[in-house]
Design a protein around this motif. Structure first.
Motif, mmCIF file in Angstrom:
data_model
loop_
_atom_site.group_PDB
_atom_site.id
_atom_site.type_symbol
_atom_site.label_atom_id
_atom_site.label_comp_id
_atom_site.label_asym_id
_atom_site.label_seq_id
_atom_site.Cartn_x
_atom_site.Cartn_y
_atom_site.Cartn_z
ATOM 1 N N PRO A 149 0.697 -1.358 -0.024
ATOM 2 C CA PRO A 149 -0.052 -0.250 -0.210
ATOM 3 C C PRO A 149 0.461 1.319 -0.487
ATOM 4 O O PRO A 149 -0.006 2.157 -0.217
ATOM 5 C CB PRO A 149 -0.630 -0.096 1.580
ATOM 6 N N LEU A 150 2.542 1.327 -0.070
ATOM 7 C CA LEU A 150 2.957 2.109 0.558
ATOM 8 C C LEU A 150 3.878 3.111 -0.987
ATOM 9 O O LEU A 150 4.246 3.840 -1.187
ATOM 10 C CB LEU A 150 4.230 1.719 1.077
ATOM 11 N N LEU A 153 2.789 7.127 -2.211
ATOM 12 C CA LEU A 153 2.696 7.626 -0.271
ATOM 13 C C LEU A 153 3.655 8.873 -0.436
ATOM 14 O O LEU A 153 4.188 8.809 -1.072
ATOM 15 C CB LEU A 153 3.583 6.685 0.785
ATOM 16 N N ASP A 157 0.312 12.801 3.669
ATOM 17 C CA ASP A 157 0.249 11.080 3.966
ATOM 18 C C ASP A 157 1.212 11.332 5.631
ATOM 19 O O ASP A 157 0.896 11.121 7.021
ATOM 20 C CB ASP A 157 0.561 9.641 2.864
ATOM 21 N N LEU A 161 0.767 11.445 9.825
ATOM 22 C CA LEU A 161 0.376 11.139 11.071
ATOM 23 C C LEU A 161 1.053 11.481 12.129
ATOM 24 O O LEU A 161 0.865 11.408 13.194
ATOM 25 C CB LEU A 161 1.710 9.702 10.481
ATOM 26 N N ILE B 11 1.174 -2.100 9.009
ATOM 27 C CA ILE B 11 2.411 -1.854 8.804
ATOM 28 C C ILE B 11 3.351 -1.311 9.694
ATOM 29 O O ILE B 11 3.182 -0.763 11.326
ATOM 30 C CB ILE B 11 2.918 -1.079 7.729
ATOM 31 N N LEU B 64 1.373 5.284 15.721
ATOM 32 C CA LEU B 64 1.211 6.244 15.136
ATOM 33 C C LEU B 64 -0.431 6.918 14.687
ATOM 34 O O LEU B 64 -0.756 8.026 14.453
ATOM 35 C CB LEU B 64 2.455 7.374 13.319
ATOM 36 N N GLY B 65 -0.833 6.122 13.879
ATOM 37 C CA GLY B 65 -2.005 6.161 12.690
ATOM 38 C C GLY B 65 -2.346 5.044 11.695
ATOM 39 O O GLY B 65 -1.446 4.696 11.742
ATOM 40 N N THR B 66 -3.106 5.927 10.679
ATOM 41 C CA THR B 66 -3.506 4.645 9.506
ATOM 42 C C THR B 66 -2.709 5.771 8.288
ATOM 43 O O THR B 66 -2.741 7.196 8.199
ATOM 44 C CB THR B 66 -4.786 4.564 9.216
ATOM 45 N N ILE B 67 -2.471 4.813 7.124
ATOM 46 C CA ILE B 67 -2.165 5.359 6.370
ATOM 47 C C ILE B 67 -3.337 3.954 5.330
ATOM 48 O O ILE B 67 -2.339 2.957 4.839
ATOM 49 C CB ILE B 67 -0.453 4.507 5.900
ATOM 50 N N ARG B 68 -3.564 5.017 4.288
ATOM 51 C CA ARG B 68 -4.194 4.227 3.429
ATOM 52 C C ARG B 68 -5.012 2.710 4.228
ATOM 53 O O ARG B 68 -4.865 1.759 3.820
ATOM 54 C CB ARG B 68 -3.983 3.163 2.257
ATOM 55 N N PHE B 70 -4.208 1.039 7.237
ATOM 56 C CA PHE B 70 -3.126 0.498 7.384
ATOM 57 C C PHE B 70 -2.732 1.383 8.545
ATOM 58 O O PHE B 70 -1.938 2.134 8.126
ATOM 59 C CB PHE B 70 -1.926 0.579 6.288
ATOM 60 N N THR B 72 0.041 2.177 10.929
ATOM 61 C CA THR B 72 0.952 2.379 10.790
ATOM 62 C C THR B 72 2.013 1.621 12.746
ATOM 63 O O THR B 72 1.656 2.829 13.103
ATOM 64 C CB THR B 72 1.638 3.532 10.948
#
Lengths: 163, 194
Positions: A149-150, A153, A157, A161, B11, B64-68, B70, B72
């Protein structure tokens, strides 16, 4: 090839879960737990309510890594099995396809002999899936990108975080 | 080795804090543990001697939180800094995605810093890593102590490439999260390229 990603797809996970559930039942175990050798939890089955899976994975990987270091010191390639015996609960740890670790937790309702037998029966099938996952994860970038999925990125994005 | 789990939508990356003994690696991790929201951190595990020196490793998972979609997650490890624990340091570097080198700024620890940096290079190479491409941050810790060397001199001693350098006083939390954010950013950027 250390700078690759290990990618577990949902179908891999389902296959692991089916095999672990069967092993847990057959070995009369409290729980069974699969992790990669770097300490990442892959899948598990059984009663894990009182267990922190992240901590368990990290410590199990550390334990196996230290034992492999010991094996190297005395001239053996590896000690492929570890057994920790407690007053009521015991842990059986074994390597799978040299990439993953299988942990079986059991109490007086089972025995070391039964656990060893069931682990040896379950390991070849688990090893096949582990090997398949590793091979796919080590594949060239184009193929790997198809399952990560990265690949796209963005800086935004990453900024998000950190709030 | 970053671990991407589609079933759990996670991830997971591994970051290792490296450096000489008593340099502040464990203090960094303890500060992060103390100041991170309970729902964003896991259990802090310290495998230490009776005198609180790191014996094998400290371990702290944070999220930390989500990316797409997912989550992290970052698994933070320290190594034991004392010279004779080299076998353990080598083991802990396996599967690493990024390294923070925690240097002790005091003049009397200059040789220990240099020795540890050399040891890091050796152990990375032995594990098959190329430092040139590995996400790497240099933290200059203990900046508040009277015997602290100038930043330029420490950098001249310890910089291994064009890595970001962060000044810190880990006991007071100064620079601790800056260091963490810097290495996380490097790791994620590296993942994007891989």
């Amino acid at each position: 090839m250390p700078r690759t990603n290990l990618v577990i797809l949902e179908q891999d996970y389902e296959r692991f879960i089916a095999m672990l559930e069967q092993l847990c039942t057959n070995a009369n175990a409290r729980f069974v737990f699969l992790l990669d050798k770097n300490g990442q939890h892959i899948a598990s089955s059984g009663d894990l309510v009182s267990v922190d899976p992240t901590a368990l994975a990290s410590l199990a990987a550390g334990s196996v890594a230290a034992t492999e270091g010991l094996a190297g010191l005395v001239g053996d390639q590896e000690f492929s099995t570890l057994f920790h015996e407690g007053r009521s609960d015991s842990l059986h740890l074994s390597t799978v396809a040299d990439k993953a670790i299988l942990v079986v937790s059991f109490d007086e309702r089972s025995s070391l002999g039964l656990v060893r037998l069931r682990v040896s029966q379950a390991t070849p099938a688990l090893a096949n899936v582990v090997t398949e996952v590793v091979r796919r994860s080590d594949a060239p970038r184009a193929e790997a990108l198809a399952v990560t999925p990265l690949g796209d990125l963005t800086d935004a994005d990453i900024d998000r975080l950190f709030g | 080795m970053t671990f991407i789990n589609y079933a759990a939508r996670e991830i997971n990356c591994k970051i290792v804090y490296y450096g000489p003994g008593l340099g502040g690696k464990t203090t960094n991790i303890q500060w992060i543990h103390e100041k991170t929201r309970p729902d964003s951190k896991g259990k802090l595990i310290s495998l230490a001697t009776e005198t609180d020196r790191t014996l094998f490793f400290d371990f702290l998972p944070i999220e930390l939180g989500t990316i797409r979609g997912f989550r992290t997650r970052f698994h933070l490890y320290t190594v034991p800094g004392q010279v004779f624990y080299d076998a353990s340091r080598k083991l802990i570097l396996k599967g690493v995605d990024g390294v923070v080198f925690v240097a002790d700024s005091q003049e009397m620890r200059r040789d220990a810093n240099v020795e540890s940096a050399e040891n890091l290079k050796t152990n990375l190479r032995d594990n098959g890593y190329d430092l040139a491409t590995l996400p790497y941050v240099l933290q200059l810790n203990k900046r508040d102590l009277p015997g602290a060397l100038p930043v330029e001199r420490l950098a001249a001693d310890l910089r291994l490439k064009d890595e970001p350098t962060v000044e810190a006083v880990a006991t007071k939390g100064i620079g601790v999260f800056d260091t963490l954010k810097t290495i996380i950013r490097l790791v994620l950027n590296d993942l994007r390229r891989r």
